[in-house]
Design a protein around this motif. Structure first.
Motif, PDB file in Angstrom:
ATOM      1  N   ASP A  39     -50.750  28.732  64.797  1.00 44.71           N
ATOM      2  CA  ASP A  39     -51.025  28.081  63.513  1.00 44.71           C
ATOM      3  C   ASP A  39     -51.986  26.912  63.690  1.00 44.71           C
ATOM      4  OD1 ASP A  39     -49.398  29.832  62.164  1.00 44.71           O
ATOM      5  OD2 ASP A  39     -47.669  28.485  62.097  1.00 44.71           O
ATOM      6  N   ASP A  40     -51.741  26.096  64.720  1.00 44.41           N
ATOM      7  CA  ASP A  40     -52.624  24.951  64.969  1.00 44.41           C
ATOM      8  C   ASP A  40     -54.028  25.422  65.320  1.00 44.41           C
ATOM      9  OD1 ASP A  40     -50.538  23.262  64.482  1.00 44.41           O
ATOM     10  OD2 ASP A  40     -50.223  22.659  66.567  1.00 44.41           O
ATOM     11  N   ILE A  72     -55.524  28.320  64.530  1.00 41.59           N
ATOM     12  CA  ILE A  72     -56.199  28.902  63.369  1.00 41.59           C
ATOM     13  C   ILE A  72     -56.618  27.814  62.388  1.00 41.59           C
ATOM     14  CG2 ILE A  72     -55.824  30.315  61.324  1.00 41.59           C
ATOM     15  CD1 ILE A  72     -56.397  31.973  63.765  1.00 41.59           C
ATOM     16  N   ARG A  73     -55.736  26.820  62.198  1.00 40.71           N
ATOM     17  CA  ARG A  73     -56.086  25.721  61.301  1.00 40.71           C
ATOM     18  C   ARG A  73     -57.338  24.995  61.794  1.00 40.71           C
ATOM     19  NH1 ARG A  73     -51.916  22.838  62.060  1.00 40.71           N
ATOM     20  NH2 ARG A  73     -50.584  24.156  60.761  1.00 40.71           N
ATOM     21  N   THR A  74     -57.395  24.761  63.101  1.00 40.63           N
ATOM     22  CA  THR A  74     -58.559  24.097  63.687  1.00 40.63           C
ATOM     23  C   THR A  74     -59.789  24.987  63.581  1.00 40.63           C
ATOM     24  OG1 THR A  74     -57.107  22.942  65.236  1.00 40.63           O
ATOM     25  CG2 THR A  74     -59.443  22.969  65.769  1.00 40.63           C
ATOM     26  N   ARG A 116     -60.374  27.150  61.246  1.00 43.70           N
ATOM     27  CA  ARG A 116     -60.840  27.146  59.859  1.00 43.70           C
ATOM     28  C   ARG A 116     -61.704  25.918  59.585  1.00 43.70           C
ATOM     29  NH1 ARG A 116     -55.319  29.152  57.406  1.00 43.70           N
ATOM     30  NH2 ARG A 116     -55.750  31.370  57.229  1.00 43.70           N
ATOM     31  N   VAL A 117     -61.292  24.780  60.143  1.00 42.46           N
ATOM     32  CA  VAL A 117     -62.112  23.577  59.989  1.00 42.46           C
ATOM     33  C   VAL A 117     -63.492  23.813  60.595  1.00 42.46           C
ATOM     34  CG1 VAL A 117     -62.367  21.165  60.691  1.00 42.46           C
ATOM     35  CG2 VAL A 117     -60.150  22.001  59.900  1.00 42.46           C
ATOM     36  N   ARG A 162     -65.512  26.376  58.638  1.00 42.81           N
ATOM     37  CA  ARG A 162     -65.958  25.829  57.361  1.00 42.81           C
ATOM     38  C   ARG A 162     -67.365  25.263  57.489  1.00 42.81           C
ATOM     39  NH1 ARG A 162     -61.653  22.510  56.138  1.00 42.81           N
ATOM     40  NH2 ARG A 162     -60.527  24.421  55.636  1.00 42.81           N
ATOM     41  N   GLU A 199     -54.511  36.435  60.849  1.00 43.08           N
ATOM     42  CA  GLU A 199     -55.227  35.210  60.488  1.00 43.08           C
ATOM     43  C   GLU A 199     -56.732  35.421  60.536  1.00 43.08           C
ATOM     44  OE1 GLU A 199     -54.108  32.623  59.206  1.00 43.08           O
ATOM     45  OE2 GLU A 199     -51.967  32.697  59.575  1.00 43.08           O
ATOM     46  N   ILE A 206     -59.412  34.882  57.497  1.00 48.46           N
ATOM     47  CA  ILE A 206     -60.658  34.111  57.586  1.00 48.46           C
ATOM     48  C   ILE A 206     -61.817  34.905  56.983  1.00 48.46           C
ATOM     49  CG2 ILE A 206     -62.412  33.308  59.239  1.00 48.46           C
ATOM     50  CD1 ILE A 206     -60.080  32.281  60.969  1.00 48.46           C
ATOM     51  N   GLU A 233     -61.468  34.963  53.207  1.00 52.47           N
ATOM     52  CA  GLU A 233     -61.839  33.668  52.633  1.00 52.47           C
ATOM     53  C   GLU A 233     -63.353  33.514  52.567  1.00 52.47           C
ATOM     54  OE1 GLU A 233     -59.813  30.938  55.153  1.00 52.47           O
ATOM     55  OE2 GLU A 233     -57.933  31.021  54.022  1.00 52.47           O
TER      56      GLU A 233
END
Length: 213
Positions: A73-74, A76-78, A80-81, A84, A134, A138, A141
């Motif tokens: 989770d961490d 994938i969150r990173t 995504r940042v 972006r 995930e 992405i 999205e």
């Protein structure tokens, strides 16, 4: 990215100490799995590296699998940042500005990204499935982001999905290549290569005529 509990002039609260220990567990797991992979690291090793007894581990995670998924989770969150920033590349002129910022995120979270890429193929089945889901998210999205661009207003969903897939197919492997680069010059070569790939994709998108097969 992950902190280790340290003593200071003021005593942290119980909640703060718990969060510090949780972060330390995540950080030490990254370190221990770097050479052998997550599946070959034991709960006892992680607890010992963190400085807690094995039973205390369960105050933070229900199982090793839960800890591994927290790292996913961490990661994938990173990611995504970082991605972006790549999404700010709707045209060739922006690639030179966006890509260095993208790869700076990767450089700053090198261990976490390495974990994500390694476990994507070599991790336990549940972890591999979570990472694959995930990555699919992405891409979806990015498809939505492309649909909001005025220049692509006439594109149907299938065309947008094709474009999103091409962009992700260029950027995601480039992150793995960046992590494997042995020198700063090698890292720069990776950035330049993906910049040129994105340039080709964007130029092709400009010439694409939707709904023509």
């Amino acid at each position: 990215m992950y902190s280790v509990p340290v003593s200071g002039p003021t005593s942290p609260s119980r909640a703060e100490r718990k969060e510090q220990t949780r972060q330390a567990l995540l950080g030490h797991t990254l370190d221990l799995s770097a050479e052998r992979g997550f599946a070959n690291v034991s709960l006892r090793e992680i607890a010992r590296a963190t400085g807690i007894v094995p039973t205390a581990f369960y105050r933070h995670f229900a199982s090793l699998d839960e800890l591994g998924l927290a790292l996913v989770d961490d990661g994938i969150r990173t990611m995504r940042v970082a991605l972006r920033e790549a999404r700010r590349v709707p045209g060739p002129a922006n690639a030179n500005d966006s890509l260095p910022v993208l790869f700076e995120q990767v450089r700053a979270n090198r261990a976490l990204f390495r974990f994500l890429y390694r476990e994507r193929y070599a991790g336990p089945p549940e972890m591999r499935r979570a990472i694959a889901a995930e990555f699919d998210l992405i891409e979806r999205e990015l498809t939505v982001d492309l649909s909001r661009m005025h220049a692509l207003a006439t594109w149907d969903t299938g065309d947008l999905e094709l474009a999103a897939g091409l962009i992700v197919a260029a950027v995601v492997p480039a992150i793995a290549d960046f992590l494997a680069a042995p020198t700063p010059a090698g890292e720069q070569d990776v950035i330049e290569r993906v910049r040129r790939q994105l340039l080709l994709i964007m130029l092709g998108m400009g010439s694409w005529r939707p709904n023509r097969r």
